[in-house]
Write a protein that holds these residues in place. Structure first.
Motif, PDB file in Angstrom:
ATOM      1  N   CYS A 101      -4.136  10.710  -2.579  1.00 44.01           N
ATOM      2  CA  CYS A 101      -4.216   9.434  -3.293  1.00 44.01           C
ATOM      3  C   CYS A 101      -3.761   8.274  -2.424  1.00 44.01           C
ATOM      4  CB  CYS A 101      -3.323   9.467  -4.535  1.00 44.01           C
ATOM      5  SG  CYS A 101      -3.715  10.776  -5.710  1.00 44.01           S
ATOM      6  N   ARG A 102      -4.280   7.104  -2.787  1.00 41.89           N
ATOM      7  CA  ARG A 102      -3.781   5.857  -2.198  1.00 41.89           C
ATOM      8  C   ARG A 102      -3.759   4.807  -3.305  1.00 41.89           C
ATOM      9  NH1 ARG A 102      -9.021   6.152  -0.649  1.00 41.89           N
ATOM     10  NH2 ARG A 102     -10.226   4.256  -0.801  1.00 41.89           N
ATOM     11  N   ALA A 103      -2.727   4.000  -3.263  1.00 41.54           N
ATOM     12  CA  ALA A 103      -2.553   2.946  -4.262  1.00 41.54           C
ATOM     13  C   ALA A 103      -2.281   1.633  -3.545  1.00 41.54           C
ATOM     14  CB  ALA A 103      -1.390   3.278  -5.193  1.00 41.54           C
ATOM     15  N   LYS A 125       9.591   5.482  -2.209  1.00 40.51           N
ATOM     16  CA  LYS A 125       9.016   6.664  -2.863  1.00 40.51           C
ATOM     17  C   LYS A 125       8.619   6.300  -4.286  1.00 40.51           C
ATOM     18  CE  LYS A 125      10.003   9.520   0.504  1.00 40.51           C
ATOM     19  NZ  LYS A 125       8.958  10.029   1.347  1.00 40.51           N
ATOM     20  N   GLN A 126       7.523   6.891  -4.740  1.00 37.52           N
ATOM     21  CA  GLN A 126       7.031   6.613  -6.083  1.00 37.52           C
ATOM     22  C   GLN A 126       6.406   7.873  -6.662  1.00 37.52           C
ATOM     23  OE1 GLN A 126       3.317   4.126  -7.039  1.00 37.52           O
ATOM     24  NE2 GLN A 126       5.027   2.696  -7.174  1.00 37.52           N
ATOM     25  N   SER A 127       6.643   8.105  -7.959  1.00 37.89           N
ATOM     26  CA  SER A 127       5.957   9.196  -8.649  1.00 37.89           C
ATOM     27  C   SER A 127       5.150   8.602  -9.792  1.00 37.89           C
ATOM     28  CB  SER A 127       6.943  10.245  -9.160  1.00 37.89           C
ATOM     29  OG  SER A 127       7.766   9.696 -10.166  1.00 37.89           O
ATOM     30  N   VAL A 128       3.945   9.122  -9.961  1.00 40.16           N
ATOM     31  CA  VAL A 128       3.046   8.705 -11.033  1.00 40.16           C
ATOM     32  C   VAL A 128       2.680   9.968 -11.799  1.00 40.16           C
ATOM     33  CG1 VAL A 128       0.850   7.619 -11.622  1.00 40.16           C
ATOM     34  CG2 VAL A 128       2.108   6.847  -9.581  1.00 40.16           C
ATOM     35  N   SER A 150       0.837  -1.198   0.000  1.00 38.53           N
ATOM     36  CA  SER A 150       0.000   0.000   0.000  1.00 38.53           C
ATOM     37  C   SER A 150       0.873   1.248   0.000  1.00 38.53           C
ATOM     38  CB  SER A 150      -0.883   0.008   1.246  1.00 38.53           C
ATOM     39  OG  SER A 150      -1.770  -1.082   1.209  1.00 38.53           O
ATOM     40  N   TRP A 151       0.446   2.236  -0.757  1.00 49.14           N
ATOM     41  CA  TRP A 151       1.137   3.509  -0.904  1.00 49.14           C
ATOM     42  C   TRP A 151       0.121   4.629  -0.707  1.00 49.14           C
ATOM     43  CZ3 TRP A 151       6.318   3.643  -3.046  1.00 49.14           C
ATOM     44  CH2 TRP A 151       6.828   2.391  -3.391  1.00 49.14           C
ATOM     45  N   SER A 152       0.561   5.796  -0.264  1.00 55.48           N
ATOM     46  CA  SER A 152      -0.339   6.945  -0.156  1.00 55.48           C
ATOM     47  C   SER A 152       0.453   8.226  -0.370  1.00 55.48           C
ATOM     48  CB  SER A 152      -1.045   6.972   1.200  1.00 55.48           C
ATOM     49  OG  SER A 152      -0.100   7.098   2.235  1.00 55.48           O
ATOM     50  N   GLY A 153      -0.263   9.287  -0.717  1.00 61.59           N
ATOM     51  CA  GLY A 153       0.403  10.557  -0.936  1.00 61.59           C
ATOM     52  C   GLY A 153      -0.538  11.597  -1.508  1.00 61.59           C
ATOM     53  N   ALA A 154       0.048  12.564  -2.210  1.00 63.02           N
ATOM     54  CA  ALA A 154      -0.726  13.688  -2.731  1.00 63.02           C
ATOM     55  C   ALA A 154      -0.159  14.120  -4.069  1.00 63.02           C
ATOM     56  CB  ALA A 154      -0.684  14.847  -1.745  1.00 63.02           C
ATOM     57  N   GLY A 155      -0.899  15.014  -4.716  1.00 62.39           N
ATOM     58  CA  GLY A 155      -0.454  15.546  -5.996  1.00 62.39           C
ATOM     59  C   GLY A 155      -1.442  16.550  -6.513  1.00 62.39           C
ATOM     60  N   ALA A 214      -2.149  14.244 -14.334  1.00 65.94           N
ATOM     61  CA  ALA A 214      -1.954  14.242 -12.889  1.00 65.94           C
ATOM     62  C   ALA A 214      -0.473  14.036 -12.593  1.00 65.94           C
ATOM     63  CB  ALA A 214      -2.778  13.134 -12.231  1.00 65.94           C
ATOM     64  N   ASN A 215      -0.032  14.618 -11.498  1.00 67.36           N
ATOM     65  CA  ASN A 215       1.309  14.401 -10.954  1.00 67.36           C
ATOM     66  C   ASN A 215       1.107  13.998  -9.511  1.00 67.36           C
ATOM     67  OD1 ASN A 215       2.987  15.270 -13.201  1.00 67.36           O
ATOM     68  ND2 ASN A 215       2.141  17.298 -12.796  1.00 67.36           N
ATOM     69  N   ILE A 216       1.549  12.795  -9.167  1.00 75.63           N
ATOM     70  CA  ILE A 216       1.279  12.234  -7.844  1.00 75.63           C
ATOM     71  C   ILE A 216       2.580  11.727  -7.235  1.00 75.63           C
ATOM     72  CG2 ILE A 216      -0.019  10.484  -6.580  1.00 75.63           C
ATOM     73  CD1 ILE A 216      -1.905  10.427  -9.129  1.00 75.63           C
ATOM     74  N   SER A 217       2.802  12.029  -5.976  1.00 76.51           N
ATOM     75  CA  SER A 217       3.946  11.497  -5.226  1.00 76.51           C
ATOM     76  C   SER A 217       3.405  10.598  -4.121  1.00 76.51           C
ATOM     77  CB  SER A 217       4.774  12.623  -4.604  1.00 76.51           C
ATOM     78  OG  SER A 217       5.346  13.420  -5.614  1.00 76.51           O
ATOM     79  N   LEU A 218       3.872   9.349  -4.096  1.00 75.25           N
ATOM     80  CA  LEU A 218       3.403   8.376  -3.113  1.00 75.25           C
ATOM     81  C   LEU A 218       4.576   7.861  -2.283  1.00 75.25           C
ATOM     82  CD1 LEU A 218       1.178   6.266  -5.538  1.00 75.25           C
ATOM     83  CD2 LEU A 218       0.387   8.004  -3.930  1.00 75.25           C
TER      84      LEU A 218
END
Length: 145
Positions: free
Chosen positions: A43-45, A125-128, A24-29, A139-143
């Motif tokens: 966001c959550r993935a 860390k992950q960027s989408v 599980s990952w979470s973050g914002a963008g 969209a630009n998302i950092s998780l």
């Protein structure tokens, strides 16, 4: 891209091309709409890999905007292919691209819609990044996990 009921054991996720994404990952963008406006999103993935396959879900929302993507993909060599769906808009299509080790360049397609997706993972860390020519521009998302 990625709405699935995901309940797979961590031991099965430890091997295979999608193993670096497991969990599980979470973050914002931010999301950019067709009028050029942007909104901040949370966001959550969740990624559930088993060998060469993976189910994924990505849910993002702001006060006024929401998307709920799901995907089922399979990797062979450096190629990735599968299907995706977006639940709140009731659309689905194909997903194709290349990558390995948590870093992927993909194209999500359906009638009248194409989106380029870049997924880059480094440790926890992950960027989408998504780019499209539709009501949803990108969209630009950092998780993180």
């Amino acid at each position: 891209m990625f709405a699935a009921g995901i309940a797979n054991s961590e031991s099965k996720a430890q091997s295979g091309p999608f193993a670096p994404l497991a969990g599980s990952w979470s973050g914002a963008g931010t999301v950019t709409l067709d009028d050029g406006s942007t909104e901040r999103i949370r966001c959550r993935a969740r990624y559930a890999p088993i060998g060469p396959t993976m189910e994924m879900s990505l849910t993002c929302a702001s006060d006024a905007y929401k998307f709920n993507l799901g995907a089922n993909v399979r990797a062979e060599g450096g190629a990735v292919a599968g299907s995706w769906s977006e639940a709140s808009r009731n659309i689905s299509g194909s997903l194709q691209g290349r990558g390995a080790g948590g870093n992927y360049e993909l194209v999500a397609s359906t009638a009248g819609f194409n989106a380029n997706i870049s997924l880059k993972t480094s440790g926890n860390k992950q960027s989408v990044t998504m780019r499209a020519d539709s009501q949803f521009r990108g969209a630009n998302i950092s998780l993180s996990r």
